[in-house]
Design an enzyme around this catalytic site. Sequence first.
Site, PDB file in Angstrom:
ATOM      1  N   VAL A 139      47.099  36.148 112.133  1.00  0.00           N
ATOM      2  CA  VAL A 139      47.914  36.605 110.939  1.00  0.00           C
ATOM      3  C   VAL A 139      48.291  37.869 111.297  1.00  0.00           C
ATOM      4  O   VAL A 139      48.139  38.584 111.951  1.00  0.00           O
ATOM      5  CB  VAL A 139      47.130  36.515 109.750  1.00  0.00           C
ATOM      6  CG1 VAL A 139      46.707  35.411 109.552  1.00  0.00           C
ATOM      7  CG2 VAL A 139      45.808  37.615 109.844  1.00  0.00           C
ATOM      8  N   CYS A 140      49.888  38.002 110.829  1.00  0.00           N
ATOM      9  CA  CYS A 140      50.400  39.256 111.322  1.00  0.00           C
ATOM     10  C   CYS A 140      51.622  39.757 110.370  1.00  0.00           C
ATOM     11  O   CYS A 140      51.681  39.073 109.334  1.00  0.00           O
ATOM     12  CB  CYS A 140      51.378  38.789 112.479  1.00  0.00           C
ATOM     13  SG  CYS A 140      50.507  37.938 113.753  1.00  0.00           S
ATOM     14  N   THR A 141      52.231  40.941 110.632  1.00  0.00           N
ATOM     15  CA  THR A 141      53.445  41.317 110.046  1.00  0.00           C
ATOM     16  C   THR A 141      54.382  41.633 110.964  1.00  0.00           C
ATOM     17  O   THR A 141      53.939  42.269 112.002  1.00  0.00           O
ATOM     18  CB  THR A 141      53.197  42.458 109.095  1.00  0.00           C
ATOM     19  OG1 THR A 141      51.859  42.235 108.234  1.00  0.00           O
ATOM     20  CG2 THR A 141      54.148  42.954 108.304  1.00  0.00           C
TER      21      THR A 141
END
Length: 392
Positions: A139-141
């Site tokens: 999960v990331c930005t």
Amino acid sequence: MVNRGLCFTFFVVTLVTAQYVPPFTEDCQTGMYPPSGPTFKGAVTWYTVDLDLPPSERWKGVITDKQKELASMIQAIKDLADAFVPSGRLIDLVDRDLPLMVDTLPYPFNEEIRGIATASGVPLGEVVLFNIFYEIFTVCTSLVAEDPDGNLIHARNLDFGLFMGWDLKNRSWVITEKLKPLVVNIEFTRSNHTVFKSTNFAGYVGMLTGIRPHMFTLTMNERFSLDGGYIGILEWILGKRDGMWMSFLTRSVLENATSYAEAKKLLSDTKLLAPAYFILGGNQTGEGCIITRSRTHSINPLELDPKKGRWYVLETNYDHWKEALFLDDRRTPAMKCMNQTTQTSISFKTVYDVLSTKPVLNKLTTYTTLMDVSKGKLESFIRDCPNPCMPW
Ligand SMILES: *[C@@H]1O[C@H](CO)[C@@H](O)[C@H](O)[C@H]1NC(C)=O
Ligand SMILES: *[C@@H]1O[C@H](CO)[C@@H](O)[C@H](O)[C@H]1NC(C)=O
Ligand SMILES: *[C@@H]1O[C@H](CO)[C@@H](O)[C@H](O)[C@H]1NC(C)=O
Ligand SMILES: *[C@@H]1O[C@H](CO)[C@@H](O)[C@H](O)[C@H]1NC(C)=O
Ligand SMILES: *[C@@H]1O[C@H](CO)[C@@H](O)[C@H](O)[C@H]1NC(C)=O
């Protein structure tokens, strides 16, 4: 999806019982760059991987250096597997069946994975496991922003290790902590010239973050989706192999595409094993997009449009045309800080500030990478999120 919901419920309960209460959010950070202090855990070492070498030889230097850390990471995965299915049955399965899977993977990935197993002494099945599980838990930005002169900055936090062993005492994710020492920057060369650069994990042959200097920048984020999250991966194991592993596509594009347009086409049209988000930046004004992928096609691409005021695009792990899950909204705080920063002030410094603001920075954040396509520059930093801090 149901499963993810249950897990969130479980963690909310844990957090309350641990008297580990919000606020996890904070005002937009400033003055964080150059990195220092408690959110900065260390610099990332550079290595060269020579693409002129046979695939089985390419990773020797990296693996020789990171052998201990890789073994310790794999041991942590085994411990988790044993906690999950006691008696070591799960790992027996990995050691027995996953080595066969390497033959089904495309060239050069199959050969590179074999080379890593040989160089590290880690059993082949376990290296295969290490290489496929990023496809599942990232999960990331990621964001691409354009300054008033049309220069593009592409940046990301890589958050990894969700639900993989919460250490109550340290208040940290076991796998996330083990990954931090494996973060490396790699310059891939042919005939002694840089082809592309990436931030990567030693022992992993796909790509999640990279730059093809003066041409394009690329990051990948996971997309949770009902239409076949893991079905494609299961199909692959069962013998139906007509899609591409997502991070292998990212690697192929970085290695072989020679323009923004070509990269965009490959990322939009190649059949995949699972849904994904690709965040792509080009080398001139207006070239930046979020490609939302189902297994077969691109849905509702979002492009930069600086003339109309859209000077950045930003992606976490939710479709841009939908609300983020309320328990996991990193998008609103990140956009709030981008809006506060304003286009005239955009730079490595200010983008690093945005990515250092909780909960954009959280307990899963492993590294932050900043890329400037026209300078051909990639910088990355290992991160920590001091308490109080959101677990994801
Ligand atoms: C977690 O805590 C234990 C001791 O309680 C320590 O040995 C270990 O290094 C810590 N791990 C991290 C990642 O901080
Ligand atoms: C690459 O550089 C090294 C050291 O500078 C040199 O020994 C080697 O011959 C070069 N290789 C090529 C293919 O140019
Ligand atoms: C890139 O293209 C070369 C030449 O066609 C090929 O040998 C190589 O395997 C490709 N790389 C990847 C990662 O697909
Ligand atoms: C941008 O990329 C294109 C395609 O690779 C290339 O022809 C062009 O020279 C690049 N422009 C700049 C300013 O680097
Ligand atoms: C940021 O600005 C954009 C464009 O003006 C706007 O659509 C968006 O709602 C703003 N988001 C936040 C969180 O302030």
